[in-house]
Structures are given as C-alpha cells and as structure tokens.
Design a protein around this motif. Sequence first.
Motif, PDB file in Angstrom:
ATOM      1  N   LEU A  66       1.218  -1.314   0.041  1.00  0.00           N
ATOM      2  CA  LEU A  66      -0.081   0.000  -0.159  1.00  0.00           C
ATOM      3  C   LEU A  66       0.936   1.174  -0.121  1.00  0.00           C
ATOM      4  N   ASP A  67       0.666   2.260  -0.963  1.00  0.00           N
ATOM      5  CA  ASP A  67       1.250   3.409  -0.799  1.00  0.00           C
ATOM      6  C   ASP A  67       0.406   4.431  -1.254  1.00  0.00           C
ATOM      7  N   GLY A  68       0.743   5.944  -1.043  1.00  0.00           N
ATOM      8  CA  GLY A  68       0.042   7.043  -1.381  1.00  0.00           C
ATOM      9  C   GLY A  68       0.307   8.227  -0.749  1.00  0.00           C
ATOM     10  N   VAL A  69      -0.477   9.052  -0.589  1.00  0.00           N
ATOM     11  CA  VAL A  69      -0.131  10.521   0.092  1.00  0.00           C
ATOM     12  C   VAL A  69      -1.126  10.559   1.320  1.00  0.00           C
ATOM     13  N   MET A  70      -0.543  10.929   2.545  1.00  0.00           N
ATOM     14  CA  MET A  70      -1.715  11.315   3.518  1.00  0.00           C
ATOM     15  C   MET A  70      -1.508  12.925   3.696  1.00  0.00           C
ATOM     16  N   LYS A  83       4.934  -5.625  12.396  1.00  0.00           N
ATOM     17  CA  LYS A  83       5.452  -6.527  11.511  1.00  0.00           C
ATOM     18  C   LYS A  83       5.249  -5.902  10.123  1.00  0.00           C
ATOM     19  N   GLY A  84       6.252  -6.214   9.394  1.00  0.00           N
ATOM     20  CA  GLY A  84       6.227  -5.588   7.761  1.00  0.00           C
ATOM     21  C   GLY A  84       7.283  -4.530   7.854  1.00  0.00           C
ATOM     22  N   THR A  85       7.495  -3.992   6.689  1.00  0.00           N
ATOM     23  CA  THR A  85       8.263  -2.787   6.512  1.00  0.00           C
ATOM     24  C   THR A  85       7.420  -1.337   5.890  1.00  0.00           C
ATOM     25  N   GLY A  91      13.407  11.185   0.273  1.00  0.00           N
ATOM     26  CA  GLY A  91      14.722  11.861   0.554  1.00  0.00           C
ATOM     27  C   GLY A  91      15.326  11.938   1.859  1.00  0.00           C
ATOM     28  N   ASP A  92      15.771  13.172   2.020  1.00  0.00           N
ATOM     29  CA  ASP A  92      16.294  13.505   3.420  1.00  0.00           C
ATOM     30  C   ASP A  92      15.283  13.361   4.560  1.00  0.00           C
ATOM     31  N   ASP A  93      14.121  13.505   4.193  1.00  0.00           N
ATOM     32  CA  ASP A  93      13.009  13.598   5.338  1.00  0.00           C
ATOM     33  C   ASP A  93      12.344  12.161   5.352  1.00  0.00           C
ATOM     34  N   GLN A  94      12.966  11.185   4.656  1.00  0.00           N
ATOM     35  CA  GLN A  94      12.451   9.838   4.786  1.00  0.00           C
ATOM     36  C   GLN A  94      12.646   9.146   6.262  1.00  0.00           C
ATOM     37  N   VAL A  95      11.631   8.524   6.763  1.00  0.00           N
ATOM     38  CA  VAL A  95      11.824   7.875   8.026  1.00  0.00           C
ATOM     39  C   VAL A  95      11.328   6.591   7.783  1.00  0.00           C
ATOM     40  N   ARG A  96      12.278   5.450   8.128  1.00  0.00           N
ATOM     41  CA  ARG A  96      12.087   4.175   7.928  1.00  0.00           C
ATOM     42  C   ARG A  96      11.591   3.479   9.301  1.00  0.00           C
ATOM     43  N   MET A  97      10.453   2.880   9.271  1.00  0.00           N
ATOM     44  CA  MET A  97       9.901   2.577  10.407  1.00  0.00           C
ATOM     45  C   MET A  97      10.793   1.427  11.296  1.00  0.00           C
ATOM     46  N   GLU A  98      10.799   1.470  12.275  1.00  0.00           N
ATOM     47  CA  GLU A  98      11.378   0.327  13.295  1.00  0.00           C
ATOM     48  C   GLU A  98      10.289  -0.309  13.847  1.00  0.00           C
ATOM     49  N   ASP A 115       4.479  -2.705   3.204  1.00  0.00           N
ATOM     50  CA  ASP A 115       4.264  -4.062   2.846  1.00  0.00           C
ATOM     51  C   ASP A 115       4.129  -4.879   3.786  1.00  0.00           C
ATOM     52  N   ASP A 116       2.762  -5.538   3.728  1.00  0.00           N
ATOM     53  CA  ASP A 116       2.684  -6.635   4.670  1.00  0.00           C
ATOM     54  C   ASP A 116       3.003  -6.383   6.081  1.00  0.00           C
TER      55      ASP A 116
END
Length: 317
Positions: A66-70, A83-85, A91-98, A115-116
């Motif tokens: 699932l992707d899109g714009v909030m 679970k999942g990613t 860019g520089d503002d991207q946050v990867r969830m832990e 994803d999942d």
Amino acid sequence: MDDPNPTRVQEATQSTDLDVARDFLAEAYAGQQWSADQTRQPFSFRYTAVGDRSMTLRTIRFDGHLDGVMTPSEDFVVQWTTKGTATIGTGDDQVRMEPGRPQLWPQQGAVFSYDDYDQRIVQVNRAALETVAGERGTAPGALRLDHTVRPDDRALQVWRSSVQLISHTVMDRQASPLLQAEMGRLGALALLELYPVVSASLPADLLLPKNSHVRTAVEYVHEHAHLPITTADVASVANLSLRALQHAFQRTVAMSPNGYIRHVRLDRVRDALLAGDPATTNIAVVARHWGFAHAGRFSASYAEQHGEYPRDTLRRS
C-alpha cells in the motif's frame, strides 16, 4: 444492553478484496493517490477502531503493498508497526519505521509505502491535545509537535505504559464516560512527553544544524516550564556540560539558562493574565503557579520584560 457511553467509537471491518480495503483506508484517512498491490502471500485486511471523539486506538493488518499520500491532518497520529516494512516521507526527510517504535505522522502530510504490515495507531484530537498543552502554557492555535525528534527511552516507557492502560480501559464496553475521558487526557499527556511542542518564538539561529543541542535545551524549557526544572536538567537533556550550556545560551539567546527559564515563565504568566477574567483572576496565584513567590520582584521582572505591570495586562484581558 445499551452502551453506557454514547460518544464511543467502535468499528471493525475485514476483507479479502484488495480494492475494497484500499478504498476503505483512503476514505478513512482522506488519502490521495493511494494504490495497492498483492504481494507473494494471499491478501487479507482487517481494521478496528475503538475510543471516543478525543482519542481512538486503531489497528490495521494489510497483507499486501500500500502506498499513497497522507493529506494534512488536524489530529495528531502516532503509529508503529509490529511486522512488515514501512517508510514515511522522501529524500532526506524519509523515516524508515522500526518495529515497535512509535512515530508521529507529519502534520503537513507525507507520502508513505507499506508492505505486509500490522500497524497500531493512537489518534488524538487536536482540541483535546490543545486543552492539555494549554495547561502547560501553549497558546491556543500554536500547538505543533516536532515529528523529527527521536524519543528517548524514558519517554518511550511512559508512552508504552500509558497506551497499555488506555487499551485495557477503552476496550471495556462498560467503562464510564468519565473514565473514558480520563484515558483521553492520559493519552494527550503521554504524547506531549513523547514529542516536544515546537515553540513559534524560537530564534531562527536555533534551526541551524550546528545549534541542535541548544534547540533541544530550549524546547525542553518550553515544554517543561511548569515543572521545577534546573539548569542541570536542561544540560543533561541537551547532552552538554553546564559550562557548555551557559556559553551556548549566551551565544544564541543572549541570556543564561536560568534567565531563559524565567523569561519563558514570565511569558506564561502574561498568557494566563490575558486569558483571565479581571473580576476573578488573582495575579499572586498565577505568579505562584509559575514559580514567582516574591510579589515585588515578580512585578518588577514582569514590567521589565513586558513593558507594563501585571495588573495592566489583566485589565486589558
């Protein structure tokens, strides 16, 4: 049996249809350009929401992409995955969830990609959070939280303990409206511990990367001015020695840390007097609430900072 709390929010839905699930979430969150695709595993979706108008707890399971714009939101939304990613921003503002670590959604909205995933969400209404923040001196309409902050271990522990208690309570259909409201207040308090309020009055220099330690210290003072904080507390939060803190404050805000704490508290007194009723507001009580016990020194300091005496401010309220 009738629900004892008619303002409760309680919703649950599930589906194995990818398009139905995508459309449901896009509508629920006023999303834009949302797209969904199936991954290697069979698609499955489940959504629940429980709470009231002030705060809701939500869970989402989405076995797919699932992707899109909030879009920008008035509510404050803290979410974490189990679970999942997931990524938020670009860019520089991207946050990867832990997994397991809460993340505040940017108030201005953001792109996302999941994803999942299994997701937990605490959504706090702006008006409810402004009420609690107002008790700490944040002016109405000025509430903004810094989603880029990485909460420390103490704040995370407070948040997790609070959410656990809130979850047990709001899941109880027999919980009274009063108890439900107290849980909403607890959620707001925990959120304000998790993410600092961004002060609209911060000097522009504090936004420079080289001054990040001082900005942390200044934001801590604004957020905790109602508490008996000390210079040592501020230095510890900013990860600076007392000597380095003194030099940094003189360089960026032209006053000592103690002077800055007093300056912020005098601003809070002014806000309270401007919002008060001249017929019922006691200036001495307001001053003591913000740590000013000596009436004469308080009045002189107030006049020096604001160009008028407290009684004059109260008359204009």
